[in-house]
Write an enzyme that holds these catalytic residues in place. Structure first.
Site, PDB file in Angstrom:
ATOM      1  N   HIS A 251      36.476  32.813  48.374  1.00  0.00           N
ATOM      2  CA  HIS A 251      36.651  34.201  47.969  1.00  0.00           C
ATOM      3  C   HIS A 251      36.746  34.410  46.457  1.00  0.00           C
ATOM      4  O   HIS A 251      36.787  35.537  45.973  1.00  0.00           O
ATOM      5  CB  HIS A 251      37.929  34.736  48.640  1.00  0.00           C
ATOM      6  CG  HIS A 251      38.009  36.218  48.729  1.00  0.00           C
ATOM      7  ND1 HIS A 251      38.999  36.953  48.113  1.00  0.00           N
ATOM      8  CD2 HIS A 251      37.205  37.111  49.358  1.00  0.00           C
ATOM      9  CE1 HIS A 251      38.810  38.236  48.372  1.00  0.00           C
ATOM     10  NE2 HIS A 251      37.734  38.365  49.127  1.00  0.00           N
ATOM     11  N   HIS A 482      38.892  47.730  44.865  1.00  0.00           N
ATOM     12  CA  HIS A 482      38.625  46.386  45.369  1.00  0.00           C
ATOM     13  C   HIS A 482      39.395  45.373  44.525  1.00  0.00           C
ATOM     14  O   HIS A 482      39.418  44.183  44.815  1.00  0.00           O
ATOM     15  CB  HIS A 482      37.123  46.087  45.332  1.00  0.00           C
ATOM     16  CG  HIS A 482      36.734  44.839  46.056  1.00  0.00           C
ATOM     17  ND1 HIS A 482      36.405  43.667  45.411  1.00  0.00           N
ATOM     18  CD2 HIS A 482      36.637  44.563  47.385  1.00  0.00           C
ATOM     19  CE1 HIS A 482      36.120  42.736  46.296  1.00  0.00           C
ATOM     20  NE2 HIS A 482      36.249  43.249  47.506  1.00  0.00           N
TER      21      HIS A 482
END
Length: 583
Positions: A251, A482
């Protein structure tokens, strides 16, 4: 023309992609319409997204032209084999070494033949216009000065397409600016990320003038385009990061940029490498100073920062066990990192125990160890404020993991051992349904918020701790976040004690969960790769706290990405759930 590997799930909105790939569902809708925005869009599709994509088709392949081109234009020569892969703008979908016939298929999906070069020319002309490809274009050459003026934090938010004030905000940045030649002449680079739209990324490299430079891409999310990119673009090496468990995620969002003068730079962000993440979403970016090459005879321990960033970064990269990173690890070792004033805070998959050398190496335990060693004493009434774009399964109550593991690490400071401490309050910033529905992109603005109903239903207690997303001061209230951040601040004396910018969402997978059944010592189990930076005042400004809101004695205020004081959810508010987009 090749069919888009994502088919009906294609979310892209950039013209280069639609010049490279066909989409059967869009072709059918486009053919049935009048070419002027009047289309019969089936209910199963997102009306807003499909309309945006159809507008691109209208621009690329006007209806009248499409009718003419069904008949081969025999007066036009067949395009040369290299046309689609020239610097004119075919960035990923066509090969520079493949046959002329494969190049000739890089046309529209409306039955065009190999003689149809006019659309290819139209696509190339479009690609040459940076404003057609990149929505927010900042004049080249100014990023070095902007970065200098961003000291001592070097932290930016990405520019928001539909929020004009962010285009000129001093602490807004675009991807083109990160690649700007004023920061150095890039000779090679590494992009480590979860989602990578390679065509979109190489479009940015083209406009930055570095399309032919070696690029190593480590990616987490499966991408058919990346599997074969090396055949078409030999300067690109793409490697999928293998994860030990099915639900683990690579990630991290990191860039390593090497310059022709021997220096380099590290960039850590929260943004995936595809268009939507750099469009109307709030993202965070930390950009290191320029890291010059050390003398050849420098000691092996030379060039380290006070924060140990260099060593921590090398140890992190070693964890990938990818041979192509070895030259980069060697370059880091030979670079001067002494100007870096933040700590590297990473997560790597596996079970991790505290060591006598490094203490806790990864995850929330690593963050806690750094705070215990370096953070100024903090009153227990100061809350721990978390903010992320997704939320994991946190347990049956707030004590289960949030307090017992996570906040227990983040509450630490340099107060001497033995002093009785209380558990500070926990606050979580996560967009409500109202935040998303009122965003620049409407309900589609929630596309970056993958928190699901199944998880939310198991933790109803969480709503008592939730706060709205509001960022009026940074012109981003309608740009869904985000970004992921963690901090403690005091509104009374306008101080920030520390701040973390990271790829890690609020989850056990990202930060780790202690396995307390161990007979020897607790083992921290982590699923993901994550990377972030910790800002501690003593290393950044030499003081105990950062100023909040206004400058203090010449020290700039810390640039929080959201408004304070926070706004708790009202009784009728509810968190945005990804399921709302699937209904």
């Amino acid at each position: 023309m090749k069919e888009c590997p994502y088919g009906e799930k294609c979310y892209r909105k950039n013209p280069i992609h639609f010049g490279e790939f066909s989409h059967a569902h869009l072709d059918a809708i486009y053919k049935s319409g009048n070419g002027a925005g009047d289309y019969d869009i089936p209910a199963k599709y997102s009306n807003e997204l499909i309309h945006t994509q159809l507008k691109l088709l209208e621009k690329l392949f006007p209806k009248e032209g499409a009718k003419r081109e069904k008949e081969p234009n025999r007066s036009e020569p067949k395009p040369p084999a290299t046309a689609a892969s020239s610097s004119s703008g075919s960035f990923s979908g066509a090969s520079s070494s493949s046959s002329a016939s494969s190049t000739a298929t890089t046309t529209s999906s409306f039955g065009a033949s190999s003689q149809d070069s006019s659309r290819l020319a139209k696509k190339q002309k479009l690609a040459k216009n940076i404003k057609d490809y990149i929505p927010v274009v900042i004049e080249k050459g100014g990023m070095a000065k902007k970065l200098e003026q961003a000291a001592p934090y070097n932290m930016f938010l990405t520019a928001i397409t539909d929020s004009k004030p962010t285009h000129s905000e001093p602490l807004s940045v675009t991807l083109q600016e990160i690649l700007d030649e004023s920061l150095g002449e890039i000779e090679s680079s590494v992009q480590i990320n979860f989602m990578v739209d390679i065509g979109w990324l190489l479009g940015h490299y083209y406009f930055a003038g570095i399309l032919d430079k070696p690029l190593l891409v480590l990616y987490g999310d499966e991408s058919p385009e990346l599997l074969s990119i090396g055949k078409f673009k030999p300067q690109v090496t793409a490697i999928g990061v293998k994860m030990p468990t099915p639900f683990a995620t690579s990630h991290t969002k990191m860039m390593l940029l090497a310059y022709s003068d021997g220096s380099m730079r590290v960039v850590i962000s929260t943004a995936n490498l595809y268009e939507d993440d750099w469009h109307n979403r709030t993202q965070g970016v930390w950009i290191s100073p320029k890291l010059t090459a050390l003398p050849e005879d420098a000691d092996t321990g030379a060039g380290e920062s006070q924060t140990g960033f260099k060593q921590d970064l090398m140890l992190y990269l070693v964890e990938y066990k990818i041979s192509q990173l070895q030259p980069w690890i060697a370059r880091i070792r030979k670079s001067d990192f002494s100007a870096i004033n933040v700590f590297f805070v990473g997560s790597v998959p596996g079970g991790h125990r505290e060591s006598t050398v490094r203490g806790h190496p990864w995850g929330h335990a690593r963050l806690g160890a750094l705070l215990a060693k370096h953070a100024a004493p903090i009153n227990d009434r100061i809350p721990v404020v978390c903010q992320s774009s997704s939320i994991g399964s946190l347990g049956a109550n707030v004590q289960a993991w949030i307090q017992q593991d996570f906040v227990n690490s983040l509450k630490k400071d340099s107060t001497p051992l033995g002093v009785l401490r209380q558990m500070p309050a926990f606050k979580m910033i996560y967009p409500s349904f109202g935040n998303v529905s009122g965003s620049h992109d409407g309900m589609l603005g929630g596309g970056c918020l993958p928190y699901g109903k199944n998880t939310n239903d198991k933790q109803p207690w969480l709503k008592d701790y939730l706060h709205q997303w509001k960022s009026n001061d940074r012109y981003r209230s309608r740009a869904m976040p985000h970004i992921k951040t963690y901090t403690r601040y005091n509104l009374e004396d306008q101080s920030v004690y520390w701040f973390v910018l990271t790829s890690a969402n609020l989850s056990k997978a990202a930060w780790g969960c202690f396995n307390k059944s161990s007979n020897i010592q607790p083992c921290l189990r982590i699923a993901n790769y994550e990377a972030g930076v910790l800002f501690l005042p003593r290393f950044v400004t030499g003081e105990d706290t950062f100023p909040l809101g206004n400058n203090r004695d010449g020290v700039p205020a810390f640039p929080l990405p959201y408004d304070v004081p926070l706004t708790p959810y009202a009784p009728d508010d509810k968190p945005f759930l990804m399921d709302y987009l699937q209904g």
